[in-house]
Scaffold this motif. Structure first.
Motif, PDB file in Angstrom:
ATOM      1  N   ARG A  57       0.851  -1.194   0.000  1.00 22.80           N
ATOM      2  CA  ARG A  57       0.000   0.000   0.000  1.00 22.80           C
ATOM      3  C   ARG A  57       0.886   1.243   0.000  1.00 22.80           C
ATOM      4  O   ARG A  57       0.607   2.232  -0.686  1.00 22.80           O
ATOM      5  N   GLY A  58       2.033   1.180   0.743  1.00 23.75           N
ATOM      6  CA  GLY A  58       2.968   2.302   0.811  1.00 23.75           C
ATOM      7  C   GLY A  58       3.496   2.630  -0.575  1.00 23.75           C
ATOM      8  O   GLY A  58       3.476   3.779  -1.007  1.00 23.75           O
ATOM      9  N   ILE A  59       3.949   1.588  -1.287  1.00 20.23           N
ATOM     10  CA  ILE A  59       4.508   1.807  -2.630  1.00 20.23           C
ATOM     11  C   ILE A  59       3.435   2.380  -3.547  1.00 20.23           C
ATOM     12  O   ILE A  59       3.673   3.329  -4.293  1.00 20.23           O
ATOM     13  N   ILE A  60       2.255   1.781  -3.443  1.00 19.69           N
ATOM     14  CA  ILE A  60       1.169   2.258  -4.313  1.00 19.69           C
ATOM     15  C   ILE A  60       0.866   3.733  -4.015  1.00 19.69           C
ATOM     16  O   ILE A  60       0.694   4.542  -4.910  1.00 19.69           O
ATOM     17  N   GLU A  61       0.903   4.075  -2.722  1.00 18.12           N
ATOM     18  CA  GLU A  61       0.601   5.471  -2.373  1.00 18.12           C
ATOM     19  C   GLU A  61       1.713   6.414  -2.820  1.00 18.12           C
ATOM     20  O   GLU A  61       1.466   7.469  -3.379  1.00 18.12           O
ATOM     21  N   GLU A  62       2.992   5.963  -2.612  1.00 14.55           N
ATOM     22  CA  GLU A  62       4.139   6.803  -2.972  1.00 14.55           C
ATOM     23  C   GLU A  62       4.155   7.114  -4.456  1.00 14.55           C
ATOM     24  O   GLU A  62       4.566   8.182  -4.877  1.00 14.55           O
ATOM     25  N   THR A  63       3.777   6.121  -5.271  1.00 15.86           N
ATOM     26  CA  THR A  63       3.851   6.305  -6.721  1.00 15.86           C
ATOM     27  C   THR A  63       2.484   6.689  -7.288  1.00 15.86           C
ATOM     28  O   THR A  63       2.297   6.665  -8.496  1.00 15.86           O
ATOM     29  N   SER A  64       1.628   7.076  -6.406  1.00 19.98           N
ATOM     30  CA  SER A  64       0.255   7.281  -6.892  1.00 19.98           C
ATOM     31  C   SER A  64       0.135   8.482  -7.835  1.00 19.98           C
ATOM     32  O   SER A  64      -0.614   8.452  -8.797  1.00 19.98           O
ATOM     33  N   ASP A  65       0.948   9.571  -7.585  1.00 19.97           N
ATOM     34  CA  ASP A  65       0.864  10.739  -8.472  1.00 19.97           C
ATOM     35  C   ASP A  65       1.262  10.363  -9.882  1.00 19.97           C
ATOM     36  O   ASP A  65       0.608  10.721 -10.863  1.00 19.97           O
ATOM     37  N   LEU A  66       2.373   9.579  -9.954  1.00 19.29           N
ATOM     38  CA  LEU A  66       2.849   9.159 -11.283  1.00 19.29           C
ATOM     39  C   LEU A  66       1.796   8.299 -11.973  1.00 19.29           C
ATOM     40  O   LEU A  66       1.508   8.453 -13.157  1.00 19.29           O
ATOM     41  N   ARG A  67       1.220   7.401 -11.169  1.00 22.70           N
ATOM     42  CA  ARG A  67       0.233   6.496 -11.780  1.00 22.70           C
ATOM     43  C   ARG A  67      -1.013   7.252 -12.212  1.00 22.70           C
ATOM     44  O   ARG A  67      -1.606   6.961 -13.229  1.00 22.70           O
ATOM     45  N   LYS A  68      -1.333   8.281 -11.430  1.00 26.28           N
ATOM     46  CA  LYS A  68      -2.504   9.088 -11.788  1.00 26.28           C
ATOM     47  C   LYS A  68      -2.263   9.767 -13.133  1.00 26.28           C
ATOM     48  O   LYS A  68      -3.111   9.739 -14.029  1.00 26.28           O
ATOM     49  N   GLU A  69      -1.052  10.387 -13.254  1.00 23.62           N
ATOM     50  CA  GLU A  69      -0.705  11.064 -14.509  1.00 23.62           C
ATOM     51  C   GLU A  69      -0.728  10.073 -15.669  1.00 23.62           C
ATOM     52  O   GLU A  69      -1.257  10.332 -16.746  1.00 23.62           O
ATOM     53  N   HIS A  70      -0.113   8.914 -15.424  1.00 25.78           N
ATOM     54  CA  HIS A  70      -0.028   7.860 -16.430  1.00 25.78           C
ATOM     55  C   HIS A  70      -1.425   7.460 -16.893  1.00 25.78           C
ATOM     56  O   HIS A  70      -1.716   7.376 -18.083  1.00 25.78           O
ATOM     57  N   LYS A  71      -2.271   7.300 -15.900  1.00 25.59           N
ATOM     58  CA  LYS A  71      -3.627   6.840 -16.190  1.00 25.59           C
ATOM     59  C   LYS A  71      -4.388   7.898 -16.994  1.00 25.59           C
ATOM     60  O   LYS A  71      -5.017   7.583 -18.010  1.00 25.59           O
ATOM     61  N   SER A  72      -4.247   9.169 -16.552  1.00 25.20           N
ATOM     62  CA  SER A  72      -5.028  10.186 -17.270  1.00 25.20           C
ATOM     63  C   SER A  72      -4.463  10.388 -18.676  1.00 25.20           C
ATOM     64  O   SER A  72      -5.206  10.670 -19.614  1.00 25.20           O
ATOM     65  N   THR A  73      -3.142  10.201 -18.839  1.00 21.66           N
ATOM     66  CA  THR A  73      -2.567  10.297 -20.195  1.00 21.66           C
ATOM     67  C   THR A  73      -3.126   9.188 -21.080  1.00 21.66           C
ATOM     68  O   THR A  73      -3.496   9.415 -22.239  1.00 21.66           O
ATOM     69  N   ILE A  74      -3.208   8.005 -20.527  1.00 18.97           N
ATOM     70  CA  ILE A  74      -3.755   6.876 -21.304  1.00 18.97           C
ATOM     71  C   ILE A  74      -5.183   7.175 -21.714  1.00 18.97           C
ATOM     72  O   ILE A  74      -5.575   6.954 -22.867  1.00 18.97           O
ATOM     73  N   VAL A  75      -5.922   7.726 -20.747  1.00 24.19           N
ATOM     74  CA  VAL A  75      -7.328   8.041 -21.049  1.00 24.19           C
ATOM     75  C   VAL A  75      -7.378   9.053 -22.200  1.00 24.19           C
ATOM     76  O   VAL A  75      -8.142   8.904 -23.154  1.00 24.19           O
ATOM     77  N   ARG A  76      -6.499  10.062 -22.090  1.00 21.14           N
ATOM     78  CA  ARG A  76      -6.490  11.087 -23.157  1.00 21.14           C
ATOM     79  C   ARG A  76      -6.098  10.475 -24.492  1.00 21.14           C
ATOM     80  O   ARG A  76      -6.693  10.738 -25.528  1.00 21.14           O
ATOM     81  N   ILE A  77      -5.065   9.627 -24.476  1.00 18.70           N
ATOM     82  CA  ILE A  77      -4.583   9.000 -25.726  1.00 18.70           C
ATOM     83  C   ILE A  77      -5.699   8.181 -26.366  1.00 18.70           C
ATOM     84  O   ILE A  77      -5.926   8.253 -27.578  1.00 18.70           O
ATOM     85  N   LYS A  78      -6.390   7.467 -25.503  1.00 22.06           N
ATOM     86  CA  LYS A  78      -7.470   6.618 -26.020  1.00 22.06           C
ATOM     87  C   LYS A  78      -8.546   7.470 -26.683  1.00 22.06           C
ATOM     88  O   LYS A  78      -9.007   7.190 -27.793  1.00 22.06           O
ATOM     89  N   GLY A  79      -8.908   8.570 -25.986  1.00 24.53           N
ATOM     90  CA  GLY A  79      -9.959   9.459 -26.504  1.00 24.53           C
ATOM     91  C   GLY A  79      -9.514  10.068 -27.828  1.00 24.53           C
ATOM     92  O   GLY A  79     -10.285  10.130 -28.792  1.00 24.53           O
ATOM     93  N   ARG A  80      -8.244  10.501 -27.844  1.00 26.94           N
ATOM     94  CA  ARG A  80      -7.738  11.157 -29.058  1.00 26.94           C
ATOM     95  C   ARG A  80      -7.677  10.169 -30.219  1.00 26.94           C
ATOM     96  O   ARG A  80      -7.928  10.520 -31.363  1.00 26.94           O
ATOM     97  N   LYS A  81      -7.359   8.942 -29.891  1.00 25.04           N
ATOM     98  CA  LYS A  81      -7.224   7.919 -30.948  1.00 25.04           C
ATOM     99  C   LYS A  81      -8.553   7.767 -31.685  1.00 25.04           C
ATOM    100  O   LYS A  81      -8.584   7.734 -32.926  1.00 25.04           O
ATOM    101  N   SER A  82      -9.621   7.738 -30.937  1.00 25.64           N
ATOM    102  CA  SER A  82     -10.892   7.548 -31.644  1.00 25.64           C
ATOM    103  C   SER A  82     -11.279   8.808 -32.422  1.00 25.64           C
ATOM    104  O   SER A  82     -11.871   8.728 -33.494  1.00 25.64           O
TER     105      SER A  82
END
Ligand code: UTP
Ligand code: MG
Length: 692
Positions: A429-454
């Motif tokens: 849980r600690g690791i997940i929390e520590e890297t959560s900002d990066l994962r959030k950015e990563h996730k929202s970028t993926i969401v954007r990429i997916k949206g843009r792709k269509s």
């Protein structure tokens, strides 16, 4: 009237249901006088009953702790209020497992509102089966304290009850036979189901008054309410004489034994002509109906029983008339319903008959409805050991201790397994929390990429469709348009014959070119957009890779600190599975600790039995020494012990076999112990003082 008894009007079913009463009413019941031998046979069983109901230290402690807790958590919330204990717990006339009656005195109180508020507080504290009963003469809130198992009733401003408790307590202190007879009678009444005011028989309090009245009439105790100095209080605009003269004595005190007193209690009440007078301890036993002014009203209980009406009339009052010692207008039989009255009379006759015909005390008290008594019946915890040799109990103890050691090891293993799973879950849980900002950015970028792709796909599709419809590129369309336009708008050549057909063709070609031009322009704009989006998409994909690298770097840095997680998949699903494992182990641990608790109790029980057997005097002395404060009311118990008693024994035990076991009590265990001992949570333990 076939099938009905001519003398009593009772149906055959009721004749057998109330067989003793029926025989009594028809003059055929024989109550024999038991022989001295038969009477002697009652001595031991009665003593056993009395000692089995003696209140152990542990029960007093449980009551004290709960009282202090309620004083702090409930009473303190009502300014100017005072919480007091009353009833048998205070008077000393209590059966083991009796309820705990409390009274909250609040000036000018709206009782129902306060009871509701208290009910809410108690529910919030986790008290069980909280019920607010407002229909009764004295409204109460009833509940069970799950930690002590005590059944508690709290009433508001039940001031007279505090005084009558003091009166009962004074009687109990006046002569030990008061408590002894009260315990035997209450024990019998409980088992024969004739002491339940809620269900239409007499209250436990009324049975105590009957006992006192009987002992006054038998010359065992004086009337403690007589004397010249009177104490009168005003309650709700009425005066109440609450005089108690503890010094009152009788000249020739009877030395009758408890067996005789119990026998005469049953026979006198069984044969009593209730028509004549009213039970009145204020008057030294009874008082004439005329003086009291209470008529034995119609219809009688028998009239109601024999009534063939679907809704028989209400039963008349004052049949088993018992005057309250302070509230002189209160007849304690007011709660008794027709069936209850007949059962009480039938049971008194039955007890008198059985006493005389050689039946045992056990038979006289044979339980009518065992389900009702499940939680109340004191159990002789040594019953299975009584016939065993010391050696065999010793080997049972050894075996139990062996099982405790094995279980202790198992608990330790489970505990360390739980700790390691907990550590894993926490680290992940600690690791997940520590890297959560990066994962959030990563996730929202993926969401954007997916949206843009269509979006890109959509634009491309539209552009290509137009391009396939419009064959000419835009610049050629524009050239052609200007050519045709020129042709259509140039000066007419007078040497040439104008052709209408040709002119028409040119016009339609011009129109067609114009339409094509619009489409081609749209396609070119779409293309432009397409290029922009593709460029943006490439940049985002680049960012995505950067995030992934950063995330991997951060994770491997954290992994260096927590090597446990190497080669593990770190994600919320995996954390969830560790959490579930921790929960399962926790459950198993609770179960094992419950088993350990039982084993510890069993070892304590066996150990206590061995100690009791090896030195019975010492064991009794120790126990009576521990009884302080309320000692007067308690007996030295040599009879069967209850589970409540064993807790007391265990708390006093010093011979815990393994020092390892005592050392190993984890903070969790200590916490659990505190739960058992309410006072640890609820401040310093006070003592219930007798209230004035
Ligand atoms: P209980 O009927 O609970 O009696 O009434 P108890 O003596 O506590 O008996 P156990 O041990 O619970 O069976 C409790 C108190 O309520 C008051 C008395 O003070 C009594 O001691 N009370 C009860 C009355 O004042 N009037 C009644 O009609 C009944
Ligand atoms: Mg009570």
């Amino acid at each position: 009237m076939s099938g009905k008894c001519e003398a009593t009007g009772m149906s055959q079913e009721n004749v057998s249901k109330y067989q003793y009463l029926h025989s009594h009413l028809t003059g055929t019941l024989e109550i024999s006088e038991p022989s001295p031998d038969v009477l002697a046979g009652f001595v031991k069983p009665l003593q056993n009953t009395i000692s089995s109901h003696s209140i152990h230290d542990s029960e007093i402690k449980r009551k004290d702790s709960l009282f202090n807790h309620l004083k702090k958590s409930v009473a303190s919330k009502f300014p100017g209020s005072k919480l007091s204990a009353f009833g048998s717990a205070e008077s000393g006339l209590s059966l083991k497992g009796g309820d705990f009656d409390l009274c909250l005195q609040i000036p000018d109180a709206n009782e129902k509102k306060i009871l509701k508020k208290i009910g809410g507080m108690l529910r919030g504290q986790g008290m069980e089966d909280v019920q607010i009963i407002t229909g009764a003469k004295v409204p109460i809130v009833k509940f069970i304290d799950p930690r002590s198992g005590l059944h508690v009733d709290i009433s508001i401003n039940n001031t007279l009850a505090l005084h009558n408790t003091r009166l009962l307590s004074s009687y109990a202190n006046a002569d030990s036979r008061v408590r002894e007879l009260a315990i035997c009678v209450k024990h019998w009444a409980l088992h024969r189901n004739v002491s339940d005011s809620v269900n239409g028989t007499l209250s436990s309090y009324a049975w105590s008054i009957l006992v006192i009245s009987h002992l006054q009439e038998q010359g065992v105790i004086a009337n403690l309410q007589s004397g010249d100095d009177r104490v009168v209080i005003e309650l709700d605009d009425s005066d109440f004489d609450i005089t108690i003269n503890e010094e009152n004595k009788i000249d020739a005190i009877s030395d009758a034994k408890i067996t005789h007193l119990l026998l005469s209690f049953f026979t006198n009440l069984a044969k009593r002509d209730w028509e004549n007078d009213v039970i009145s301890i204020r008057n030294g036993g009874s008082i004439s109906r005329k003086e009291k002014g209470w008529k034995n009203e119609n219809p009688s209980a028998l009239d109601i029983l024999n009534s063939e009406k679907e809704h028989p009339p209400r039963m008349g009052e004052h049949h088993l008339a018992i005057e309250d010692p302070f509230d002189l207008d209160h007849d304690l039989c007011r709660v008794v319903r027709p069936e209850g009255e007949l059962r009480i009379r039938d049971e008194l006759l039955r007890a008198a008959v059985l006493f005389g015909n050689g039946s045992t005390w056990k038979e006289i008290c044979e339980t009518v409805d065992s389900e009702r008594l499940k939680n109340l019946e004191p159990v002789d915890i040594f019953h299975d050991l009584r016939d065993k040799s010391t050696e065999s109990v010793q080997s049972m103890l050894e075996k139990t201790r062996g099982e405790m050691d094995a279980l202790d090891r198992r608990i330790d293993a489970l505990e360390s397994e739980r700790q390691s799973n907990l550590r894993m879950a926490r680290a992940m849980r600690g690791i997940i929390e520590e890297t959560s900002d990066l994962r959030k950015e990563h996730k929202s970028t993926i969401v954007r990429i997916k949206g843009r792709k269509s979006e890109i796909d959509e634009i491309k599709k539209k552009r290509d469709k137009i391009n396939s419809d419009v064959i000419l590129p835009i610049h050629m369309i524009e050239d052609e348009l200007s050519k045709v336009y020129k042709r259509l708008t140039e000066e007419l050549d007078i040497h040439r014959v104008p052709s209408l057909k040709k002119e028409k063709e040119q016009f339609s070609w011009f129109m067609e070119l114009q339409a094509m031009h619009g489409k081609a322009r749209e396609a070119s704009e779409l293309h432009q957009k397409f290029i922009e989006l593709v460029t943006l998409q490439k940049e985002e994909i680049k960012k995505l890779k950067i995030y992934e690298t950063k995330h991997d770097d951060a994770t491997s840095k954290l992994l260096e600190q927590e090597p446990l997680l190497k080669d593990k998949n770190i994600n919320s699903k995996e954390v969830g599975s560790y959490d579930r494992r921790v929960q399962n182990i926790q459950k198993a641990l609770r179960q094992r600790r419950g088993e350990m608790h039982k084993l510890r109790r069993e070892a304590g029980r066996l150990d206590a039995w061995l100690r009791k057997k090896s030195n019975p005097q010492q064991s009794n002395r120790n126990r009576s020494k521990r009884k302080g404060g309320r000692g007067k009311k308690q007996e030295k118990s040599s009879g069967p012990m209850t589970l409540g008693d064993i807790s007391g024994l265990l708390s006093g035990m010093t011979s815990e076999p393994s020092s390892k076991r005592t050392r190993k009590v984890s903070s969790k265990k200590a916490g659990m112990r505190k739960m058992g001992n309410l006072s640890a949570h609820r401040g310093s333990r006070g003592h219930l003082k007798k209230k004035d």
